[in-house]
Scaffold this active site. Structure first.
Site, short mmCIF file in Angstrom:
data_model
loop_
_atom_site.label_atom_id
_atom_site.label_comp_id
_atom_site.label_asym_id
_atom_site.label_seq_id
_atom_site.Cartn_x
_atom_site.Cartn_y
_atom_site.Cartn_z
N PHE A 1 -64.79 -20.40 -3.40
CA PHE A 1 -64.16 -21.52 -3.27
C PHE A 1 -64.31 -22.50 -4.55
CE2 PHE A 1 -63.60 -26.06 -2.08
CZ PHE A 1 -62.54 -25.79 -1.37
N LYS B 1 -69.05 -33.47 -7.43
CA LYS B 1 -69.76 -34.11 -6.27
C LYS B 1 -70.75 -35.18 -6.54
CE LYS B 1 -67.89 -30.25 -3.35
NZ LYS B 1 -66.72 -31.06 -2.61
N ASP C 1 -69.89 -22.40 -11.86
CA ASP C 1 -69.51 -23.73 -10.84
C ASP C 1 -70.40 -24.10 -10.14
OD1 ASP C 1 -68.28 -25.30 -9.02
OD2 ASP C 1 -66.91 -23.90 -8.18
#
Length: 408
Positions: A145, A262, A233
């Protein structure tokens, strides 16, 4: 509003009437938050064990971050990259130092940063590695994801995210996550056309999947030997969540490229970045890639405070200590039979509920009724990722609620 209709019900009904139904949130309407706690429109408090998918690593309404944002709001919030501003150099310098890298390319969302990393790898492949134009390939893992843009979902194996969005972007090879032999075979098959491997050091959306020991180090060795970029990531796993600044550190691995987001914005503003060497990010030239809001003064001010907080090591140590406690308690639940499996690292766990106890969504709703907020994924799995500022007593109380729900 009917006499029996609660404020939360009214708010949810209005949202359902006027917003696209691309989410299925739990039926709670948050009005305020502090630390690890949120309060709804009716005054009921909930312990947040999701932390905005790790965007809120430092808690809600963190005083240092709010003060940094307020101070910057009074000065300047946006210049666009058409001009310099007085927070940009410090942001790039400090973030590069935190990563042990040289160069920063700022964006806003995690998906934008992933897109930037993909473009960077391809451009590097053509201009530096000498890959024939239009032939660059990137290896990714199944169950990944990395975001929801058209290009990113083109290499997703999640059919809910992928279906009905074609035609899909070519140029990606998918291998099983954690399978080093499959990675080596894909690298060899790609010969001189593979420019990068893009991996989550821990797969969050897939259920907090931790790869086998030695996997990340093995990928690092394979990519280095074949002249391929290793792009990590760390949008969810990075910036303290796992007990280290970056999840790659658990195997002593330094990738060629960090992709961050984030928690970099402290849950205040969206901030993301691609961080790498001057050679890799040096392939970009003016006019070839950009973002109006990327690296804006407000974002830089908040992110600089995040970086300063991480430099102390306090939050990493807290995540490691409380994370060990969390995983010990979850392991006890697993031995009791109500939990089938527990995975994770630091203050991050994927918990597979024994299916007869309920789906992940049902368990999440029952916990919500007891004042604890988690989120389900993939059937019977729930994810636990509280703000790193959570108190041990609050964490233990939340675990007691989970035990009660599973025993019911």
């Amino acid at each position: 509003m009917t006499p029996t209709e609660r404020p939360s019900e009214r708010a949810i009904a209005a949202a359902e009437a006027h917003s696209a139904h691309n989410y299925h949130p739990l039926p709670v309407v948050v009005a305020s938050a502090e630390g690890a706690w949120m309060t709804d429109v009716e005054g009921r408090r909930y312990l947040d064990l999701l932390a905005g998918y790790s965007a809120l690593n430092f808690g809600h309404h963190n005083r240092r971050l709010i003060d940094a944002a307020k101070a910057q709001l009074e000065r300047v919030t946006l210049t666009s990259r058409a001009f310099h501003h007085d927070r940009f150099a410090a942001f790039c310098t400090e973030l590069a130092a935190l990563c042990g890298m040289e160069t920063v390319l700022p964006m806003n969302t995690g998906a934008e940063a992933i897109e930037t990393a993909i473009k960077t790898a391809r451009k590097w492949g053509y201009r530096v590695k000498g890959v024939p134009d239009g032939r660059a390939r990137i290896i990714v893992a199944d169950n990944n994801f990395h975001g929801r843009t058209t290009t990113i979902i083109s290499f997703s194996t999640d059919q809910e995210a992928r279906a009905d969005h074609g035609p899909y972007t070519p140029g990606f090879d998918i291998v099983p996550y954690g399978d080093l032999a499959a990675m080596e075979a894909a690298l060899d098959a790609g010969a001189g056309e593979t420019v990068a491997v893009l991996l989550e050091p821990i797969q969050g959306e897939a259920g907090v999947l931790v790869p086998p020991p030695g996997y990340l180090a093995g990928v690092r060795e394979l990519t280095r030997a074949r002249g391929v970029l290793f792009m990590a990531d760390e949008i969810q796993s990075g910036l303290g969540r796992t007990g280290k600044t970056f999840a790659c550190e658990h195997e002593g691995v330094v990738p060629d490229v960090y992709v961050l987001g984030k928690a970099l914005g402290g849950g205040v503003v969206p901030v993301s970045a691609v961080v790498s060497s001057a050679e890799v990010l040096g392939v970009h030239h003016p006019g070839e890639h950009g973002s109006t809001f990327g690296g804006n003064p407000l974002a830089c001010a908040v992110a600089l405070e995040v970086i300063a907080m991480l430099r102390t090591g306090e939050f990493q140590e807290r995540a490691a200590e409380l994370g060990s406690h969390l995983h010990r308690e979850l392991a006890r639940m697993a031995r009791g039979g109500a939990v089938e499996a527990v995975r994770g690292r630091g203050l991050w766990a994927g918990v597979d509920i024994e299916p007869s106890r309920g789906t992940g969504r049902q368990i999440s709703e029952r916990l919500m009724d007891r004042g604890v907020l988690v989120k389900d994924t993939h059937g019977s799995t729930i994810r636990i990722a509280p703000p790193l500022v959570i108190g041990k007593e609050d964490l233990d109380w939340a675990l007691d609620q989970l035990r009660a729900v599973l025993a019911a």
